[in-house]
Design a protein around this motif. Structure first.
Motif, PDB file in Angstrom:
ATOM      1  N   ALA A  54     147.738 -27.846  23.658  1.00  0.00           N
ATOM      2  CA  ALA A  54     147.484 -29.268  23.933  1.00  0.00           C
ATOM      3  C   ALA A  54     147.688 -29.560  25.406  1.00  0.00           C
ATOM      4  N   ARG A  55     148.729 -28.975  25.969  1.00  0.00           N
ATOM      5  CA  ARG A  55     148.979 -29.166  27.400  1.00  0.00           C
ATOM      6  C   ARG A  55     147.852 -28.561  28.225  1.00  0.00           C
ATOM      7  N   THR A  56     147.403 -27.374  27.841  1.00  0.00           N
ATOM      8  CA  THR A  56     146.323 -26.699  28.560  1.00  0.00           C
ATOM      9  C   THR A  56     145.032 -27.513  28.524  1.00  0.00           C
ATOM     10  N   ALA A  57     144.757 -28.141  27.385  1.00  0.00           N
ATOM     11  CA  ALA A  57     143.525 -28.919  27.235  1.00  0.00           C
ATOM     12  C   ALA A  57     143.636 -30.314  27.838  1.00  0.00           C
ATOM     13  N   GLY A  58     144.793 -30.622  28.430  1.00  0.00           N
ATOM     14  CA  GLY A  58     144.964 -31.941  29.039  1.00  0.00           C
ATOM     15  C   GLY A  58     145.101 -33.063  28.034  1.00  0.00           C
ATOM     16  N   LEU A  59     145.615 -32.754  26.847  1.00  0.00           N
ATOM     17  CA  LEU A  59     145.761 -33.745  25.778  1.00  0.00           C
ATOM     18  C   LEU A  59     147.165 -34.315  25.761  1.00  0.00           C
ATOM     19  N   PRO A  60     147.368 -35.443  25.072  1.00  0.00           N
ATOM     20  CA  PRO A  60     148.721 -35.970  24.918  1.00  0.00           C
ATOM     21  C   PRO A  60     149.603 -34.944  24.217  1.00  0.00           C
ATOM     22  N   PRO A  61     150.926 -35.008  24.419  1.00  0.00           N
ATOM     23  CA  PRO A  61     151.829 -34.087  23.715  1.00  0.00           C
ATOM     24  C   PRO A  61     151.532 -34.082  22.218  1.00  0.00           C
ATOM     25  N   THR A  62     151.272 -32.907  21.681  1.00  0.00           N
ATOM     26  CA  THR A  62     150.821 -32.776  20.292  1.00  0.00           C
ATOM     27  C   THR A  62     151.635 -31.706  19.582  1.00  0.00           C
ATOM     28  N   SER A  63     151.977 -31.971  18.337  1.00  0.00           N
ATOM     29  CA  SER A  63     152.701 -31.030  17.492  1.00  0.00           C
ATOM     30  C   SER A  63     151.827 -30.697  16.282  1.00  0.00           C
ATOM     31  N   PRO A  64     152.217 -29.688  15.491  1.00  0.00           N
ATOM     32  CA  PRO A  64     151.471 -29.436  14.255  1.00  0.00           C
ATOM     33  C   PRO A  64     151.425 -30.658  13.348  1.00  0.00           C
ATOM     34  N   HIS A  65     152.507 -31.440  13.315  1.00  0.00           N
ATOM     35  CA  HIS A  65     152.489 -32.637  12.480  1.00  0.00           C
ATOM     36  C   HIS A  65     151.529 -33.681  13.049  1.00  0.00           C
ATOM     37  N   GLY A  66     151.357 -33.667  14.377  1.00  0.00           N
ATOM     38  CA  GLY A  66     150.362 -34.540  14.970  1.00  0.00           C
ATOM     39  C   GLY A  66     148.961 -34.184  14.525  1.00  0.00           C
ATOM     40  N   LEU A  67     148.694 -32.880  14.386  1.00  0.00           N
ATOM     41  CA  LEU A  67     147.388 -32.461  13.856  1.00  0.00           C
ATOM     42  C   LEU A  67     147.235 -32.901  12.403  1.00  0.00           C
TER      43      LEU A  67
END
Length: 367
Positions: free
Chosen positions: A302-315
């Motif tokens: 997520a960090r590499t893709a420039g996305l907001p902080p993301t977790s598996p639960h976010g997915l």
């Protein structure tokens, strides 16, 4: 005494003997009779130890001495120390569960916690990715699923003051490949040539992991617990063992199917070893992929893709919201997510409504 992963012996030895016995018996009841997860048992037992410690300080020597006033005093003390609403609600639930069990077991003359009001936890809306952001995340490993020739993976996080941009195929190792190559996680050190094959396998695994998480909305512990035999390739479904040992069948789509097939045929054989057994997803050393490492993998991409902080639960949140946005039935989403109560699923209807309101405010000329 036999109980699952409670880890309470070192934390309640200071209690009077009758209190200690009650803690142990309650832990056994939760694990073996109620079939609660080890995490739930640990949380409830920790709350009970805190409650009984407070009761001892108020003059109670055994569970029979507990009164409603003691429970309310304990909860009030928790609130004054800044406990979150969700924590207060869980502690009240633990007290009610223990009180009911102790009454049925003869340790309490009455269910003293029956009148205890449970603080209403504030339910904040989960942060979800847009559909295009979710697609960017699952396609991040290897730049679209094909490992770079040099085994390129996750670039290092860019410092705030940096003036240059890392290329899409920066020569860094994926989070889990670091343990195999000796590089620090997320470092921008080029992968040694002899580790290129392993790193390519890790990229294939990461792509399959991300695709499956988003396609199914499954919990990270459920996905990491999958065996190869839990995947039905013909029907495109996985057999998931969820909370309370409840089994459910969850479908997935063609992108996930392609990613899983490539991982199983090309990637997994490279990492498989004596410790692999039947695990679907493997770590860099060949053992079953641990949920903690899987969380690092998701956060790193997520960090590499420039996305907001993301977790598996976010997915998981994103998958549920996108299903509802696409017209899926609420009860169908409940079944897919493995929620015991429809109330747990209904929060995603609020997320969808917020997105609808935002679109209305942005697009309607008289919004």
């Amino acid at each position: 005494m036999s109980r699952r992963g409670t880890g309470t012996r070192a934390t309640h030895q200071a209690l009077p003997p009758a209190m200690r016995d009650a803690v142990d018996e309650f832990a056994t009841h939760l694990a073996q009779v109620r079939n609660r997860s080890a995490h739930t048992v640990r949380a409830y037992v920790a709350d009970l130890v805190s409650l009984l410690d407070h009761a001892v300080r108020m003059g109670c020597a055994e569970p029979a001495d507990l009164e409603l006033g003691v429970l309310r005093s304990w909860l009030a003390k928790q609130r004054t120390t800044g406990a979150a609403h969700s924590s207060s609600a869980r502690r009240a639930a633990a007290a009610r569960t223990f009180s009911g069990w102790a009454h049925r077991s003869g340790l309490l003359a009455t269910d003293v916690a029956a009148p205890l009001a449970t603080p209403k936890a504030r339910r904040e809306l989960p942060v979800v990715l847009r559909a295009d952001q979710a697609a960017a995340l699952v396609e991040a490993p290897g730049g679209g699923g094909t490992p770079a020739p040099d085994g390129a993976g996750l670039p290092a996080p860019r410092p705030e003051a940096a003036t240059t941009t890392l290329p899409a195929a920066a020569t860094a190792t994926p989070p889990d490949a670091a343990s195999a190559t000796g590089a620090a996680p997320g470092s921008a050190t080029a992968t040694p040539p002899e580790a290129a094959t392993t790193t390519g396998a890790v990229l294939l695994r990461d792509r399959a992991l991300l695709e499956l998480l988003y396609a199914t909305g499954a919990r990270i512990s459920e996905v990491c617990g999958l065996d190869v035999t839990d995947v039905d390739h013909g029907r495109r479904v996985i057999r998931v063992l969820g909370k309370g040992n409840r089994e459910r069948t969850v479908p997935y789509g063609l992108p996930a199917q392609r990613a899983i097939d490539r991982w199983l045929t090309v990637g997994r054989p490279e990492l498989a070893g004596a410790a692999s057994d039947r695990a679907l997803f493997l770590g860099a050393r060949g053992g079953r992929l641990h949920p903690t490492m899987a969380r690092r993998i998701v956060a790193g991409y997520a960090r590499t893709a420039g996305l907001p902080p993301t977790s598996p639960h976010g997915l998981r949140h994103s998958a549920a919201t996108h299903l509802l946005d696409g017209g899926a039935d609420l009860r169908a989403v409940q079944e897919l997510l493995g929620h015991a109560s429809l109330a747990s699923t209904q929060i995603y209807t609020h997320v969808s409504m917020e997105r609808l309101r935002a679109a209305y405010r942005q697009a309607h000329p008289r919004a």
